[in-house]
Design an enzyme around this catalytic site. Structure first.
Site, PDB file in Angstrom:
ATOM      1  N   GLN A 209       7.093   0.899  43.201  1.00 29.90           N
ATOM      2  CA  GLN A 209       6.790  -0.182  42.041  1.00 29.90           C
ATOM      3  C   GLN A 209       5.393  -0.430  41.612  1.00 29.90           C
ATOM      4  OE1 GLN A 209       9.470  -1.038  40.418  1.00 29.90           O
ATOM      5  NE2 GLN A 209       9.418  -2.855  39.750  1.00 29.90           N
TER       6      GLN A 209
ATOM      7  N   THR B  48       2.499   6.650  14.964  1.00 23.29           N
ATOM      8  CA  THR B  48       2.669   7.470  13.683  1.00 23.29           C
ATOM      9  C   THR B  48       1.941   7.022  12.353  1.00 23.29           C
ATOM     10  OG1 THR B  48       4.922   8.060  14.148  1.00 23.29           O
ATOM     11  CG2 THR B  48       4.305   8.382  11.912  1.00 23.29           C
TER      12      THR B  48
ATOM     13  N   ARG C 282       3.974   2.451  39.709  1.00 23.80           N
ATOM     14  CA  ARG C 282       4.314   2.448  38.219  1.00 23.80           C
ATOM     15  C   ARG C 282       3.802   1.337  37.493  1.00 23.80           C
ATOM     16  NH1 ARG C 282      10.995   2.330  38.526  1.00 23.80           N
ATOM     17  NH2 ARG C 282      10.680   2.855  36.256  1.00 23.80           N
TER      18      ARG C 282
ATOM     19  N   ASP D 292      -0.760  10.642  12.382  1.00 24.06           N
ATOM     20  CA  ASP D 292       0.389  10.897  13.413  1.00 24.06           C
ATOM     21  C   ASP D 292      -0.582  11.173  14.539  1.00 24.06           C
ATOM     22  OD1 ASP D 292       2.763  12.203  14.182  1.00 24.06           O
ATOM     23  OD2 ASP D 292       1.461  13.613  14.490  1.00 24.06           O
TER      24      ASP D 292
ATOM     25  N   SER E  78       1.634  12.787   7.115  1.00 25.48           N
ATOM     26  CA  SER E  78       0.138  13.052   7.500  1.00 25.48           C
ATOM     27  C   SER E  78      -0.777  13.760   6.419  1.00 25.48           C
ATOM     28  CB  SER E  78       0.102  13.955   8.900  1.00 25.48           C
ATOM     29  OG  SER E  78       0.771  13.194   9.518  1.00 25.48           O
TER      30      SER E  78
ATOM     31  N   TYR F  53       0.894  -0.812  -0.119  1.00 20.75           N
ATOM     32  CA  TYR F  53       0.055   0.219  -0.031  1.00 20.75           C
ATOM     33  C   TYR F  53       0.871   1.156  -0.118  1.00 20.75           C
ATOM     34  CZ  TYR F  53      -3.896   3.110   1.323  1.00 20.75           C
ATOM     35  OH  TYR F  53      -4.714   4.142   1.330  1.00 20.75           O
TER      36      TYR F  53
ATOM     37  N   ARG G 148      12.610 -10.570  41.784  1.00 17.49           N
ATOM     38  CA  ARG G 148      13.641  -9.645  41.779  1.00 17.49           C
ATOM     39  C   ARG G 148      13.791  -9.214  43.403  1.00 17.49           C
ATOM     40  NH1 ARG G 148      18.611  -8.747  39.742  1.00 17.49           N
ATOM     41  NH2 ARG G 148      19.234  -6.578  40.066  1.00 17.49           N
TER      42      ARG G 148
ATOM     43  N   GLY H  58      18.147  -2.567  35.730  1.00 24.42           N
ATOM     44  CA  GLY H  58      19.399  -2.945  34.543  1.00 24.42           C
ATOM     45  C   GLY H  58      19.027  -3.977  33.417  1.00 24.42           C
TER      46      GLY H  58
ATOM     47  N   GLU I  44      -1.192   5.118  10.437  1.00 23.05           N
ATOM     48  CA  GLU I  44      -2.812   5.225  10.456  1.00 23.05           C
ATOM     49  C   GLU I  44      -3.041   6.614  11.296  1.00 23.05           C
ATOM     50  OE1 GLU I  44      -5.271   3.777   9.068  1.00 23.05           O
ATOM     51  OE2 GLU I  44      -3.882   2.338   8.400  1.00 23.05           O
TER      52      GLU I  44
END
Length: 701
Positions: A349, A441, A352, A445, A158, A149, A321, A420, A443
């Protein structure tokens, strides 16, 4: 794959073992994980999932063992092998679109046939006439032709109206001339074009009888069907390495007055008459919007799966951890030894990661609503009623922007929450993040899309003000979600939050009113600046982004709340499970409350600017969020287990179901090919690798 380094077999991680820690987590879950999985998938899809996983997981063509060690050429060959085998399986098993989507998701290797299946074929279906489907669609479904396409250009993305490729009708030959008049007209980023496609659906500026008619779609053969070489007057190639998706051949193409038959213009809705060049308009200029709505609903479903994948890795790793000893509440083994605290027990934690779980569930419910609304629109449009389209298109634009941005941010948050080890490819985040990122981005922006949403909201607001409320849309006043909150605001623009206790913030009516009031306030303020203070559109773009975000957060919240509130009345089989299973209903309600309140907290400035919240109420809101984190904590691992993301897809040493994080990290590291070479580190020697015996590949300075 063999190891290059022998790891001492007598060593194991220090106690407690990761598998034991995850077993303990699973023992605290207050609901049936399998029931929640069934709710999320539905029985039909769950059976399909297990069957397709069984097929692809055991097929050597889909082996992912070496994928983290592959360069681009190796990765592309790996993807080609996958694509050919997948095409065979589709034929052998007579897989439908839903089956293919499951397989692609599990295989997680974006390949050069992806755009053929995902864009080329659907465009032929939606935009082609019956004759064109016979000519192009039938062989495309059999992989006799491979397509792409081609819309985006080197100079335009855009702004589709600004595309520079032209398609000029030549009446005497009854042909179109496809031409790239500038370097910037080169089609660019076209998936599957670089090496694979022999046909392209090309978006080009239609011209006939000296008049421009805007961008239209044309089928153009770009490579010889025998030699696979580019056809005359066509310049074609791969655009080179990218941030991600390097298993796909994104390409570029330039046309030097290439002729194609008039019948190659996709003509389901608009045509050029033979000989005269007369342009026949489509019956409705907004028909293309319907397809966009469906595509964006699918993208929102994809957001859910991306969030699930990211947070599954992060939650499981956080449950294994261990870092630091909590002096106030030290953790002890059965023998009394004090051990470090698992990081999932730290509030930061949880703060988040738990909201990411909630985001996944919110996107699950909104995607269902979007698909249902698209089905209703399709039903109405078949009898000439397009009344739902404008609001659907505007909302889907903003939701695509909001949710994909949310996914990208949350994937990165989950990666960083893994410390890490989240930086290692073995975490399962690196390639995953790289390949997901383009969703912000393509379909549309994400920042440009919000303007489409805002334009519709401004128009709706103005009409409702002029017509004194719901009379602006009498046929939709009870169903249009935008109108609901605007009408409430117009009737009571100074409404404020009534919460006086923590519990009040769990009231769904208060929650909905908060999000609706905030969105309507921002809309009203922007309309005043544009209409009365004569602010320019460009000067309002930051506010426009805020407005779209506010509106779409309202939709996510409303859809989540409505699903839980209407579980008794709904005909949806999954929602019946919530009605009949109190433990499932309780945990999903907790997740809903966290999503709503955490979303509010992230944008507290808006809610306080509009006067809805006071500082003391903001403190209550935060306190309730912390309470919700405690409620979710025992169920955290169970909630991500319910997503049923298999290790075959995760490809994560740190997020695996069995918790063997450290054993897997060091095992995979031992297979790094760099460990298999010995270097000559003498600066005066021109030899780099001591044990490289093949002269053809011997590395020299």
């Amino acid at each position: 794959m063999s190891s290059y380094v022998k790891i001492p077999s007598n060593l194991k991680p220090s106690d407690p073992q990761g598998s034991d820690l995850l077993a303990q987590e699973r023992a605290t879950v207050t609901f049936d994980v399998k029931e929640l999985t069934l709710f999320l998938f539905g029985k039909k899809n769950l059976d399909r999932y297990h069957e397709i996983l069984r097929i692809v997981e055991n097929d050597p063509a889909f082996d992912k063992t070496n994928v983290y060690f592959m360069g681009r050429n190796e990765l592309f060959k790996h993807a080609m092998k996958k694509e050919k085998r997948l095409a065979q399986l589709i034929k052998e098993n007579k897989w439908k679109v839903e089956d293919i989507q499951f397989a692609e998701w599990l295989l997680d290797t974006p390949g050069p046939f992806g755009v053929h299946r995902g864009m080329f074929i659907p465009t032929l279906i939606s935009q082609g006439t019956e004759e064109q489907k016979k000519e192009f669609l039938v062989p495309a479904l059999k992989y006799k032709i491979l397509g792409c396409y081609a819309q985006t250009e080197l100079g335009h993305g855009s702004n589709v109206q600004g595309l520079e490729t032209t398609a000029t009708y030549i009446s005497e030959a009854d042909e179109f001339e496809i031409h790239s008049p500038y370097l910037t007209a080169s089609k660019w980023w076209i998936g599957g074009l670089g090496k694979i496609a022999n046909h392209a659906v090309v978006m080009a500026q239609l011209k006939s009888n000296g008049k421009p008619y805007g961008p239209h779609l044309f089928v153009v053969q770009v490579r010889d069907m025998e030699t696979h070489q580019p056809l005359p007057d066509i310049t074609i190639g791969d655009i080179g390495p990218k941030f991600g998706l390097n298993s796909t051949d994104n390409g570029f193409i330039l046309f030097d007055r290439v002729r194609i038959p008039r019948s190659n213009m996709l003509s389901k809705f608009s045509q050029i008459k033979k000989g005269t060049g007369e342009y026949i308009n489509p019956p409705n200029n907004k028909l293309l919007y319907g397809t966009m709505v469906l595509v964006r609903a699918i993208i929102i479903s994809g957001v859910r799966f991306a969030l699930e994948r990211a947070v599954t890795i992060a939650i499981r790793y956080s449950a294994v951890r261990r870092q630091f000893v909590d002096k106030e509440e030290p953790k002890k083994l059965k023998d009394g030894r004090v051990v470090e605290t698992i990081i999932l027990d730290y509030t930061m934690q949880q703060y988040r990661l738990f909201p990411v779980i909630a985001q996944a569930y919110a996107c699950f419910f909104t995607a269902k609503v979007m698909i249902d609304q698209y089905a209703e629109y399709t039903k109405q449009s078949s009898v000439g009623n397009y009344s739902l389209l404008t609001d659907l298109h505007a909302s889907s634009s903003g939701l695509k922007s909001l949710t994909t941005t949310m996914a990208v941010d949350s994937i990165e948050e989950c990666r960083r929450a893994c410390g890490g080890h989240g930086y290692s490819s073995f975490s399962g985040f690196v390639k995953f993040y790289q390949n997901y990122l383009p969703n912000t981005t393509w379909e549309g922006d994400n920042f440009v899309l919000t303007q489409q949403t805002a334009r519709h909201l401004f128009k709706t607001f103005r009409k409702m003000v002029l017509s004194k409320g719901a009379e602006a849309y009498p046929s939709q006043s009870e169903r249009n979600q935008t109108m609901t909150y605007i009408l409430q605001y117009l009737n009571d623009p100074n409404h404020t939050c009534t919460a006086t206790t923590l519990l009040d913030f769990k009231n769904p009516e208060l929650q909905l009113r908060a999000f609706g009031h905030r969105a309507a306030y921002l809309i009203a303020n922007a309309v005043d600046q544009i209409d009365n203070q004569k602010s320019t559109w460009n000067s309002m773009l930051v506010e426009i982004n805020r407005i779209s975000r506010a509106h779409c957060q309202y939709l996510l919240v409303r859809n989540f709340i409505n699903a839980l509130q209407n579980s008794r009345q709904s005909e949806d089989e999954g929602l019946h499970m919530l009605r009949d299973n109190p433990s499932l209903k309780e945990v999903t309600l907790t997740i809903c409350n966290l999503f709503v309140l955490h979303t509010m907290e992230k944008d507290l400035g808006d809610f306080m600017e509009c006067g809805y919240l006071t500082p003391s109420q903001a403190r209550l809101l935060r306190a309730q969020i912390y309470n919700l984190l405690k409620e979710i904590r025992p169920n955290a691992v169970g909630l991500v287990d319910a997503f049923l993301i298999p290790d075959f897809l995760l490809q994560s040493a740190i997020g695996r179901y069995d918790g063997k994080v450290y054993e897997t990290m060091i095992d995979w590291a031992s297979k790094e090919p760099l460990n298999g070479i010995t270097l000559d580190v003498n600066p005066d020697s021109d030899v780099l690798i001591r044990n490289e015996t093949d002269n053809k590949t011997k590395a020299k300075l």
